[in-house]
Scaffold this active site. Structure first.
Site, PDB file in Angstrom:
ATOM      1  N   HIS A  64      42.008   3.295 -36.194  1.00 49.19           N
ATOM      2  CA  HIS A  64      40.901   3.285 -35.100  1.00 49.19           C
ATOM      3  C   HIS A  64      41.516   2.809 -33.873  1.00 49.19           C
ATOM      4  O   HIS A  64      42.601   3.071 -33.525  1.00 49.19           O
ATOM      5  CB  HIS A  64      39.673   2.329 -35.671  1.00 49.19           C
ATOM      6  CG  HIS A  64      40.051   0.923 -36.091  1.00 49.19           C
ATOM      7  ND1 HIS A  64      40.738   0.589 -37.376  1.00 49.19           N
ATOM      8  CD2 HIS A  64      40.296  -0.203 -35.282  1.00 49.19           C
ATOM      9  CE1 HIS A  64      40.940  -0.766 -37.380  1.00 49.19           C
ATOM     10  NE2 HIS A  64      40.828  -1.213 -35.995  1.00 49.19           N
ATOM     11  N   CYS A  99      39.679   4.563 -42.223  1.00 51.30           N
ATOM     12  CA  CYS A  99      39.419   3.476 -42.863  1.00 51.30           C
ATOM     13  C   CYS A  99      38.895   3.479 -44.380  1.00 51.30           C
ATOM     14  O   CYS A  99      38.945   4.222 -45.168  1.00 51.30           O
ATOM     15  CB  CYS A  99      39.085   2.163 -42.169  1.00 51.30           C
ATOM     16  SG  CYS A  99      39.759   0.566 -42.438  1.00 51.30           S
TER      17      CYS A  99
END
Lengths: 253, 464
Positions: free
Chosen positions: A200, A98
């Site tokens: 994630h 991210c």
């Protein structure tokens, strides 16, 4: 575990960049090293620490909130950037999720047109998007194979849209979900042993083949070869399959 | 006569009946209906409360704390309108007022007690005759709903800026994110905190919990932690320190599932309080309730008796008796909450079997990565870890993976997606007189309560 091959793991900015259970990835690498009979060693590295990352085998950096991401952006470009690039060129394994992934690219262009520089390790750039891309993701990646299965599962939650330059390989093709930008069907990026991705969930625990791929790559670099015996991944496989099933259903119902 | 208001109330009340007849709990739909007809329904009804409104917000402990505040106020013989059952979005607030109003559009109450999540504070602040605002704590919770934690704090801060100048603001001194809301406001600020360091530890369970100073952004230094980022802190850069609390816990003794004993101090003296809620986090809830009611002028002995008589609220932590066995239901919804429940489970050295049920519907938060921020390592590394854990719910397998990677033996983990199966299996594993620890997320909790009701156990409901 004593006497096993040492694996040095560095968790970058664990205090600042741990937005969505990112530490789960470090836990997964550490545990699986143990289960493979290796001797993992975990170091936490934060702001202002100058380190030669070539001494490490596996590096991890997660995502952060806007405020913290700005803080580490300076540190990333001024203090650690060059050392990180050197390490990746030297074959060190780096997993960035991210916000960490975005900072490895050339720049992040905000909604107002301001360009925040990244370290340019990846030929990629990110633009602020208007819509948040949220939900379960399934991709198909050449890096992993379990039987004939190439799937990697995760959860994404980002508004930045990342685009890859021509020569840069994605981590995989999006089967379900949005991926890098919701437009070109690609997710993540791979350069040498460096992987950047939006996934994630945490990513690695439910994708044990990817975790073992990373550990294997780090062993090959330091010790020349790697023979990882298969572990009992019954529970992980159930979770992997359940995540694929869930990604086919409408979010939140 | 306000016909629009009356029509909104009638339709709202009718919806409650319809929704109940169809088996729903009726906690938000009536509010939607009433607000659609009269957008000012909350304001019109709240301003009828004679002594004004109390707003409770924060990440964890809202429902339990509100329940305690309500019990103290009732003990002081006030009539209270309260949006209970954790339906704390704006529709839930409207529904509570509609249900409390009579068919003539009147509410007979002294206080409106309104609990809302951090994102709703701004939306209700202007509609209430605010006398007090209570902020419990800030943790990361369901980031997919509110965005990031800084944003959450900002939302509440903006809400407080619109509170009337004569309102009381009660803030948790031990949470730097909450205490940081205090300086520079014209309202009366009352801080509460724990002074007894018996249960404090010199190091945080996880370094990730250290927060930057709210005034200057530097990394805070901690002398001790109570849990997560709550503790005694100071800023090495700008000198900001934990404010000295006006209402504090001077001494505390945890008695596991039985509850806790404590000595509270206010500016009028010290007094003993016994609560039947387990765990240190419920000590914080009781302290917060005491602080705001003390600030509103309720005498100390009334605060003490109100807290002593207070009992568990809707599934946050309650015990159900089932054929001579007990099921302890403890809601889990974010890392800090699950850490607190894990601590409580470990305090009971007789705890042998657990069920952890994880759903990922909207009300639970669709992103379950927070499981990896929960301190399951503490459970696995304990000198008396549970003999077995059943994982259940939509994301049962994810929970099983989390446990396995925390170091818990895989062979002691059973995956049962069906909550009914998980409950039956869990009950089969315990003996008479024993307690099964059942940790569900929000929608899993609703589901398991429904299973318990269908099986006819509800009549034997026993609250902690």
């Amino acid at each position: 575990m004593a006497g096993g091959l040492a694996v040095r793991i560095a968790h970058l900015y664990p205090d600042l960049m741990n937005l969505y259970g990112d530490r789960g990835n470090v836990i997964a690498i550490y545990r699986r090293c143990q289960w493979h009979g290796l001797a993992p060693e975990l170091l936490r590295i934060t702001l202002d620490e100058k380190v030669d990352f070539r001494d490490f085998d596996i590096l991890f950096v997660g995502g952060g909130q806007d405020k913290e991401q700005k803080q580490i952006c300076m540190d990333f470009t001024k203090v650690k950037g060059a050392a990180l690039s050197d390490a990746v060129e030297d074959g060190v394994v780096l997993l960035a999720i991210c916000g960490g992934y975005q900072l490895l690219g050339k720049y992040y262009r905000t909604g107002t047109g301001e360009e925040i520089p990244g370290i340019g390790l990846l030929d990629a750039w990110t633009e602020a998007g208007r819509k948040r891309l949220i939900g379960n993701v399934v991709i198909s990646s050449d890096l992993v194979r379990v039987g004939s299965d190439h799937t990697v599962v995760g959860f994404e939650n980002h508004s930045g849209k990342t685009f890859l330059g021509k020569g840069l390989r994605p981590l995989g093709r999006v089967l379900l979900g949005f991926g890098n930008n919701g437009e070109d069907g690609m997710e993540g990026a791979v350069y040498r042993n460096c992987i950047g991705t939006y996934l994630h969930g945490s990513l690695l625990p439910k994708n044990p083949a990817l975790t073992d791929y990373l550990i294997g790559a780090s062993l090959r670099r330091r010790y020349g070869e790697a023979q990882l015996k298969p572990l009992d991944d019954t529970i992980e496989s159930i979770a992997h399959e359940a995540a694929i099933h869930r990604a086919r259903q409408p979010v939140g119902r | 006569m306000d016909l629009r208001l009356l029509f909104a109330i009638w339709c709202g009340k009718l919806t409650v009946r319809l929704s109940r007849a169809m088996g729903g709990g009726g906690s938000t739909v009536p509010g939607r209906v009433a607000l659609a007809i009269d957008p000012l329904v909350i304001r019109k009804l709240a301003y009828q409360c004679r002594r004004g409104a109390i707003l409770v917000t924060g990440t964890n402990g809202k429902t339990t704390t509100s329940k305690m505040v309500s019990d103290i106020l009732r003990r002081a013989r006030y009539r209270v309108v309260h949006n209970r059952s954790g339906a704390n979005l704006i529709y839930g607030v409207a529904a509570a007022f509609v249900q409390a109003a009579n068919v003539f559009g009147r509410i007979r109450a002294d206080y409106a007690l309104v609990e809302v999540d951090e994102g709703t504070v701004r939306k209700v602040v202007d509609q209430l005759p605010l006398k007090a605002v209570l902020v419990t704590n800030f943790f990361r919770d369901q980031l997919d709903r509110f965005g990031e934690l800084d944003h959450t704090v900002q939302l509440v801060s903006e809400g407080l800026s619109r509170a009337p100048y004569d309102a009381l603001i009660a803030l948790n001194a031990d949470d730097p994110l909450v205490a940081g809301l205090g300086p520079g406001r014209p309202q009366r600020i009352l801080y509460y905190g724990i002074e007894d360091s018996h249960y404090a530890s010199p190091i945080s369970e996880q370094s990730r919990e250290i927060k930057p100073c709210q005034a200057c952004g530097a990394t805070l230094k901690y002398d001790s932690f109570f849990y997560a980022h709550l503790g005694r802190y100071r800023c090495p850069s700008c000198g900001q320190t934990r404010p000295t609390p006006t209402v504090s816990v001077q001494q505390v003794a945890l008695r596991g599932v039985e509850g806790s004993d404590m000595i509270l101090r206010t500016d009028t003296g010290d007094f003993k309080v016994n609560i039947t809620f387990p765990g240190l986090y419920n000590v914080y809830n009781a302290l917060a309730a005491a602080a705001v009611t003390h600030g509103l002028g309720i005498p100390d002995h009334t605060v003490a008796t109100g807290l002593a008589k207070s009992a568990g609220s809707f599934g946050r932590m309650e015990v159900i008796r089932v054929d001579g066995k007990r099921v302890l239901l403890a809601l889990v919804k974010n890392p800090a909450g699950i850490d607190a429940v894990i601590r409580t489970v470990l305090e009971d050295r007789r705890a042998r079997h657990m069920v952890i049920a994880i759903n990922d519907k909207f009300a639970d938060g669709t992103d379950i990565s927070w499981l990896w921020d929960g301190d399951f390592e503490r459970l696995s590394a304990s000198d008396h870890p549970p003999e077995s854990v059943i994982t259940s719910g939509i994301r049962a397998a994810d929970m099983a993976v989390r446990l396995k990677y925390s170091g818990y033996p895989a062979r002691r983990i059973t995956i049962k997606n069906s909550l009914d199966d998980a409950l039956q299996e869990g009950l089969a594993r315990i003996d008479h007189g024993e307690t099964l620890y059942f940790l569900p997320t929000y929608t899993a909790m609703l589901e398991v309560r429904e299973i318990i009701r269908r099986r006819g156990y509800t009549r034997h409901f026993w609250r902690v």
